[in-house]
Write an enzyme that holds these catalytic residues in place. Structure first.
Site, PDB file in Angstrom:
ATOM      1  CE  LYS A 103      -4.510   0.396   0.612  1.00 58.66           C
ATOM      2  NZ  LYS A 103      -5.387  -0.584  -0.021  1.00 58.66           N
TER       3      LYS A 103
HETATM    4  N1  GLU Z   1      -7.106  -0.344  -3.443  1.00 60.50           N
HETATM    5  C1  GLU Z   1      -7.803  -1.579  -3.723  1.00 60.50           C
HETATM    6  C2  GLU Z   1      -7.816  -2.474  -2.491  1.00 60.50           C
HETATM    7  O1  GLU Z   1      -7.678  -2.021  -1.391  1.00 60.50           O
HETATM    8  C3  GLU Z   1      -7.273  -2.267  -4.964  1.00 60.50           C
HETATM    9  C4  GLU Z   1      -5.831  -2.621  -4.944  1.00 60.50           C
HETATM   10  C5  GLU Z   1      -5.313  -3.111  -6.293  1.00 60.50           C
HETATM   11  O2  GLU Z   1      -6.082  -3.204  -7.229  1.00 60.50           O
HETATM   12  O3  GLU Z   1      -4.115  -3.403  -6.348  1.00 60.50           O
HETATM   13  O4  GLU Z   1      -8.051  -3.655  -2.579  1.00 60.50           O
END
Ligand code: GLU
Length: 412
Positions: free
Chosen positions: A105
């Site tokens: 993240k």
């Molecule tokens: N931000 C989204 C999540 O928390 C998608 C992450 C992604 O597609 O890599 O799952």
């Protein structure tokens, strides 16, 4: 009052899974330690010439099962601890859904609403440039999250590609279609929330047709979940955004049409309600699809829904979770309920790698089958081991990462 941070929540969920799986203290050490953390300063030249400094983060929590994967969040409250927590959740989410990824993240502590488009572009490009050495299609693949969208992904893809000297679409997912994005990615998280809702209702013996739903959050997740659920024949009775909630609208489409014209949810004939009133509506399904820590020891006792489907990441604190469990409310946990986004991100990455693009039906069918498999795994584990669905989902995700660690062994 909430006493738990998203980090405390994630760590206590991991500890529980480690205990329930009977893993060793060595494995707990391995699983509870993020592998790579980068904190960067992101200078921004404002349109008026002022220079401001922002904090940026990228956390690669795990790379054991494949490149790390996860979104980039623009939010004023994001800090390193929360980024670690969210990267940890991505790790279990990718393992639970059997995607060949670790978890990551990133984010910038900024309120994206205060930026002009040109400021947002400069900030995104500088952030990308600062984290450039550790990202890449084989290393770590960012995607949209709270406060970012396909525009940010286009700028990130361009910044990376200009530095590489050729187009590298696979460095990010959630891109515009013409840059190598996937059909169905924009609505994917909401579509997955809708699949989870439908299946949870069936599990509880409630007919999805006509079942009632309240949704906290009307952003990328909440809006698309509402659209998909309405198409499945469910009744969305209330939604909210940061300014509070609204009920009494004839359809999600009518509400959205009003929102596009007036930039608020106060469509004629609707009634306002507070966020807390929305959480406490007597509905079949409550979908928290905003930020972390919304269902707490304080808000959980008033919840009357039969099922909670977590569209947001970490919307329920352990104290709130305990209250929901005592009340016999079925909680479909975040790492299962909102996994549709990263599942279609995986499809996008696969399509970019192959330079071969699927039609919308193929995306939809494959999303449905991966989600149904993960859903069934969680349902079976929860029933077989007499644990909550959250515990089952974490046991599956954490267990797979632990197994991968064991098989790879420790170098040197
Ligand atoms: N931000 C989204 C999540 O928390 C998608 C992450 C992604 O597609 O890599 O799952």
């Amino acid at each position: 009052m909430t006493t738990e941070s998203a980090f405390d929540t994630a760590l206590s969920q991991l500890r529980r899974a480690v205990d329930q799986l009977g893993l060793s203290e060595n494995e707990w050490q391995t699983l509870s330690t993020p592998r790579r953390i980068l904190e960067v300063a992101v200078p921004l030249r404002r349109d008026n010439g002022n220079i401001e400094m922002y904090k940026g983060f990228r956390v690669q929590y795990s790379t054991t099962r494949g490149p790390s994967k996860g979104g980039v969040r623009f939010h004023p409250d994001i800090d390193l601890e929360e980024t670690i927590a969210l990267a940890m959740l991505m790790t279990w989410k990718c393992a639970l859904t059997n995607l060949p990824y670790g978890g990551a993240k990133g984010g910038i502590a900024v309120d994206a609403a205060t930026l002009s488009i040109t400021e947002n572009e400069r900030l995104t490009r500088r952030y990308t440039s600062e984290i450039l050495p550790i990202i890449g299609p084989e290393r770590d693949i960012p995607a949209p999250d709270v406060g970012t969208d396909e525009r940010n992904m286009a700028w990130m893809m361009d910044t990376y590609s200009v530095n590489a000297g050729f187009a590298v679409p696979g460095v990010v997912t959630g891109k515009p279609i013409v840059l190598g994005g996937s059909l169905g990615r924009t609505s994917a998280t909401g579509d997955g929330v809708a699949i989870s809702t439908r299946e949870a209702l069936i599990h509880r013996g409630i007919n999805p047709e006509g079942a009632t739903v309240a949704i906290q959050g009307f952003g990328k997740v909440g809006y698309w979940a509402a659209v998909a659920l309405e198409n499945m024949g469910l009744k969305i009775v209330a939604v909210s955004d940061v300014n509070g909630g609204v009920t009494g609208f004839s359809s999600v489409k009518a509400l959205w049409d009003h929102f596009l014209l007036h930039n608020n949810l106060n469509a004629p004939g609707t009634d306002r309600l507070s966020n807390e009133e929305l959480l406490h509506l007597p509905v079949d399904v409550l979908i928290p699809a905003a930020l972390a820590d919304s269902i707490t020891a304080h808000t959980a006792p008033g919840i009357k829904a039969k099922i909670v489907v977590e569209g947001a990441n970490a919307p329920t604190t352990p104290e709130g979770d305990a209250v929901l469990n005592e009340k016999g409310i079925l909680v479909v946990p975040d790492i299962l309920a909102n996994s549709g986004g990263v599942i279609v991100s995986y499809f996008e990455w696969v399509q970019d790698k192959q330079n071969y693009f699927w039609d919308a039906d193929e995306v939809k069918q494959n999303l449905n089958s991966i989600m149904m498999k993960a859903f069934k795994d969680v349902e079976d584990m929860a029933t077989g081991r007499s644990v909550t669905w959250r515990e089952a989902a974490h046991m599956l995700g954490v267990g797979r990462v632990a197994e991968a660690h064991r098989l790879r062994g420790l170098y040197p």
